[in-house]
Design an enzyme around this catalytic site. Structure first.
Site, PDB file in Angstrom:
ATOM      1  N   ASN A  97     107.618  28.397 -20.290  1.00 32.38           N
ATOM      2  CA  ASN A  97     107.459  28.145 -21.724  1.00 32.38           C
ATOM      3  C   ASN A  97     107.963  29.285 -22.606  1.00 32.38           C
ATOM      4  OD1 ASN A  97     104.675  26.949 -20.269  1.00 32.38           O
ATOM      5  ND2 ASN A  97     105.999  25.518 -21.352  1.00 32.38           N
ATOM      6  N   LEU A 104     108.412  32.105 -27.640  1.00 28.66           N
ATOM      7  CA  LEU A 104     107.448  31.220 -27.005  1.00 28.66           C
ATOM      8  C   LEU A 104     107.646  29.788 -27.487  1.00 28.66           C
ATOM      9  CD1 LEU A 104     104.797  30.907 -25.297  1.00 28.66           C
ATOM     10  CD2 LEU A 104     103.583  31.183 -27.465  1.00 28.66           C
ATOM     11  N   CYS A 105     107.586  28.857 -26.549  1.00 27.24           N
ATOM     12  CA  CYS A 105     107.654  27.429 -26.878  1.00 27.24           C
ATOM     13  C   CYS A 105     106.313  26.817 -26.507  1.00 27.24           C
ATOM     14  CB  CYS A 105     108.790  26.764 -26.110  1.00 27.24           C
ATOM     15  SG  CYS A 105     108.947  25.007 -26.478  1.00 27.24           S
ATOM     16  N   ILE A 106     105.522  26.519 -27.513  1.00 30.15           N
ATOM     17  CA  ILE A 106     104.217  25.901 -27.318  1.00 30.15           C
ATOM     18  C   ILE A 106     103.997  24.945 -28.491  1.00 30.15           C
ATOM     19  CG2 ILE A 106     103.039  27.817 -28.456  1.00 30.15           C
ATOM     20  CD1 ILE A 106     100.656  27.398 -26.590  1.00 30.15           C
ATOM     21  N   HIS A 110     104.866  24.513 -33.178  1.00 26.85           N
ATOM     22  CA  HIS A 110     105.937  23.671 -33.712  1.00 26.85           C
ATOM     23  C   HIS A 110     105.516  23.146 -35.088  1.00 26.85           C
ATOM     24  CE1 HIS A 110     107.380  22.853 -29.346  1.00 26.85           C
ATOM     25  NE2 HIS A 110     107.722  24.055 -29.775  1.00 26.85           N
TER      26      HIS A 110
END
Length: 186
Positions: A97, A104-106, A110
Site C-alpha cells: 500500500n 501511502l495509498c489508503i 482518498h
C-alpha cells in the site's frame, strides 16, 4: 525534512480554522498516553500544515523484528474537508500500500468523492470525522494486515499473495531488509 515545494497556506477564515484544529489535534496527540508507537511533531514550528511522523512498528506484525518509519503528513488548507497526504521518507517501506515514491495509498486518505473505478464506497473514503490519530492508527494496522486487493506496489502485493499461498518467503525477506534499513543496520 523540509519540503520547499509544499505551498504555505494563505490566510483565510478556513485556513485559520484548519490551523487551530491542527494545533489542537497535535497537542492532543503529543500528550496522549494511549498512542504507543506513534510520534508526531512539526517539520517547522512556523507551519502547522506539515507534520513529521515516526511510526514504531512492533514485532508482532508482518514487519518482523519491528521497524522505525519516518513520514511527512501534509494537510491541505481545506482540512478537515479534504484529507492530508502521507509520504514515507527514506528508507521507504516495502509494502503493497505504499508507492515507490513513499506515498501511502489508503482509502481513508482518498478525496470524499465517488471512486471512478468503483472499488471503494464513499463510506470508505475521507470523512472529516477522521483525525491524524485515526489515520496513523489505520496506517499501523496496515503494517499488520497489508491490503493486496488494490495495491500501490504491485511487486509487494504479488510476493505477499504468493507467500500466503505457501510460495517462497520472498516478501518476508524483502520486509526484513526494509526493517534493517529502517533501524540503520544496512
Amino acid at each position: 525534512m523540509s519540503s520547499s515545494s509544499t505551498p504555505k497556506p494563505t490566510s483565510s477564515p478556513q485556513t485559520s480554522g484548519a490551523a487551530r484544529l491542527l494545533q489542537r489535534q497535535l497537542k492532543e496527540m503529543k500528550t496522549a498516553k494511549d498512542l504507543p508507537g506513534i510520534s508526531v511533531g512539526l517539520v517547522k514550528e512556523s507551519n502547522i500544515f506539515e507534520w513529521e511522523v515516526v511510526l514504531m512498528i512492533n514485532d508482532d506484525c508482518k514487519y518482523y523484528g519491528g521497524a522505525y518509519f519516518r513520514a511527512l503528513m501534509t494537510f491541505p488548507p481545506s482540512y478537515p474537508l479534504m484529507p492530508p497526504k502521507l509520504v514515507f521518507q527514506t528508507p521507504i517501506p516495502f509494502h503493497p500500500n505504499i508507492y515507490d515514491n513513499g506515498e501511502l495509498c489508503i482509502s481513508i486518505l482518498h478525496p470524499p468523492e465517488d471512486d471512478k473505478y468503483g472499488y471503494e464506497s464513499a463510506a470508505e473514503r475521507w470523512s472529516p470525522v477522521q483525525t491524524p490519530e485515526t489515520i496513523l492508527l489505520s496506517v499501523i494496522s496496515l503494517f499488520s494486515e497489508p491490503n493486496d486487493e488494490s495495491p500501490a506496489n504491485l511487486d509487494a502485493a504479488k510476493l505477499l499473495r504468493a507467500e500466503r499461498e505457501g510460495g517462497p518467503k520472498e516478501f518476508r525477506k524483502r520486509v526484513r531488509r526494509c526493517v534493517r534499513e529502517s533501524l540503520g543496520e544496512d
